[in-house]
Enzyme design. Structure first.
Site, mmCIF file in Angstrom:
data_model
loop_
_atom_site.group_PDB
_atom_site.id
_atom_site.type_symbol
_atom_site.label_atom_id
_atom_site.label_comp_id
_atom_site.label_asym_id
_atom_site.label_seq_id
_atom_site.Cartn_x
_atom_site.Cartn_y
_atom_site.Cartn_z
ATOM 1 N N SER A 109 1.560 -7.436 -1.065
ATOM 2 C CA SER A 109 2.163 -8.552 -0.326
ATOM 3 C C SER A 109 1.233 -9.753 -0.231
ATOM 4 C CB SER A 109 2.613 -8.103 1.063
ATOM 5 O OG SER A 109 1.521 -7.915 1.928
ATOM 6 N N THR A 135 1.399 -4.560 4.167
ATOM 7 C CA THR A 135 1.159 -4.906 5.570
ATOM 8 C C THR A 135 0.516 -6.275 5.743
ATOM 9 O OG1 THR A 135 -0.956 -3.770 5.443
ATOM 10 C CG2 THR A 135 0.905 -2.504 6.303
ATOM 11 N N ASP A 136 -0.149 -6.794 4.690
ATOM 12 C CA ASP A 136 -0.920 -8.029 4.862
ATOM 13 C C ASP A 136 -0.046 -9.208 5.287
ATOM 14 O OD1 ASP A 136 -3.192 -6.673 4.211
ATOM 15 O OD2 ASP A 136 -3.468 -7.565 2.231
ATOM 16 N N THR A 176 0.827 -1.215 0.000
ATOM 17 C CA THR A 176 0.000 0.000 0.000
ATOM 18 C C THR A 176 0.859 1.261 0.000
ATOM 19 O OG1 THR A 176 -1.784 -1.145 1.119
ATOM 20 C CG2 THR A 176 -1.778 1.242 1.314
HETATM 21 N N1 ASP Z 1 -3.060 -3.969 2.622
HETATM 22 C C1 ASP Z 1 -1.811 -4.230 2.104
HETATM 23 C C2 ASP Z 1 -0.781 -3.175 2.429
HETATM 24 O O1 ASP Z 1 -0.961 -2.518 3.385
HETATM 25 C C3 ASP Z 1 -1.693 -4.715 0.748
HETATM 26 C C4 ASP Z 1 -0.441 -5.526 0.750
HETATM 27 O O2 ASP Z 1 -0.249 -6.276 1.678
HETATM 28 O O3 ASP Z 1 0.353 -5.358 -0.168
HETATM 29 O O4 ASP Z 1 0.222 -2.965 1.805
#
Ligand code: ASP
Length: 322
Positions: A53, A85-86, A12
């Site tokens: 991710s 973050t995932d 993100t």
């Molecule tokens: N929600 C995710 C992020 O915060 C998407 C990911 O994991 O790429 O980056």
């Protein structure tokens, strides 16, 4: 001037709105420019990918950990990795399992995209760069810096889908706090010896089997049929499972498929307490993963199987303190 290397992977923090939804397209140099390059640091950059991710494979993760270790050259104070973050807690944990260097590797990312009117990525990245150069971050292993707090990779979890305070280490707490003025030490983690894992080969398949009221052993058997060389149980509470799963585990362990017990509860260790539940799993030869999440437990079991296929329990026991 100390040098920090920034390695970007996507997520993100690098995402912009498109007709198809958010897409990670922003390279490391632009991320650094948005954070405002710190005047007292020399920051070099490189890109390993621009992906979300949630789309990474275990092979991608191995390649990322190899690359971030390559970036830790003699002349850098530390490395920052921007990541979605995932699955950040999984990548940071595998990197930490191999980390045998006093210098920090610091993962960070964002909950709001690069082109948000109020992005959180620039602040998180600026903080992570300062942490990577800080003497307070030495000897702490691989770290995750988010929303002003720094957590050890081991035990960190995403705890909110959208808020800026996306991460916590339930039952453990943060190691450092980052303010505008300083990087403040709060706690030191118990470190284990690094696993000297050769990441040239992909980690063996390990599946996580969830437990829920009334679950039978179908998913457990399907995992093994799909080629899982080890299984992590996302057990109830302190490490209990439905009767059908408890019965199946004894057979799996006897057949040479190690079983690691984690909990679906976010905080606290698992323990072999209940007849028919955790106590029966322990008698069957399953190992208990302390307070490791199922996702981090999966990587630990995969690393243990890759490092010593004949005796994965040596790595498990060394890492879990049993
Ligand atoms: N929600 C995710 C992020 O915060 C998407 C990911 O994991 O790429 O980056």
């Amino acid at each position: 001037m100390p040098r920090v290397h920034l390695l970007a992977t996507g997520g993100t923090i690098a995402s912009r709105r498109t007709d198809a939804g958010l897409a990670a397209t922003t390279p490391a140099a632009e991320l650094l420019a948005s954070a405002g390059p710190p005047p007292d640091l020399d920051v070099t950059v490189s890109d390993v990918s621009t992906v979300a991710s949630f789309a990474l494979s275990t092979a991608d993760l191995g390649a990322l950990v190899r690359e971030l270790r390559r970036c830790l050259t003699d002349d850098v104070a530390g490395v920052v990795v921007t990541h979605g973050t995932d699955t950040m807690e999984e990548s940071a944990y595998l990197a930490d399992l191999l980390h045998d260097d006093p210098r920090p590797v610091v993962f960070t990312g964002a909950q709001r995209p690069f082109d948000s009117p109020a992005p959180d990525g620039p602040g998180n990245l600026a903080a992570a760069l300062r942490v990577a150069a800080s003497p307070a971050a030495r000897d702490l292993g691989v770290l995750l810096c988010f929303d002003g707090l720094v957590f050890a990779a081991r035990g960190v979890r995403k705890v909110d889908t959208l808020r800026s305070a996306a991460f916590d280490a339930p039952g453990r707490g943060p190691l450092l706090r980052v303010t505008d003025a300083a990087v403040l030490p709060l706690a030191r983690p118990a470190r284990r010896d690094a696993v000297p894992l050769d990441l040239a080969a992909e980690l063996p398949r390990v599946d996580v089997v969830p437990c829920y009221l009334g679950a039978d052993d179908a998913l457990l058997r399907a995992a093994v049929a799909a080629g899982a060389r080890g299984v992590v149980l996302e057990a109830f509470g302190a490490g209990n499972v439905p009767p059908a799963i408890a019965e199946a585990v004894a057979g799996l362990v006897a057949d040479g498929v190690p079983v690691l017990v984690c909990s679906r509860v976010a905080s606290g260790p698992v323990a072999p307490l209940y007849a028919g539940g955790g106590a029966s799993l322990a008698r069957a030869g399953a190992r208990f993963a302390a307070d490791l999440s199922p996702w981090q437990g999966r990587l630990l079991l995969g690393a243990a199987l890759a490092h010593d296929p004949d005796d994965p329990y040596r790595v498990l026991d060394a890492q879990l303190g049993t």
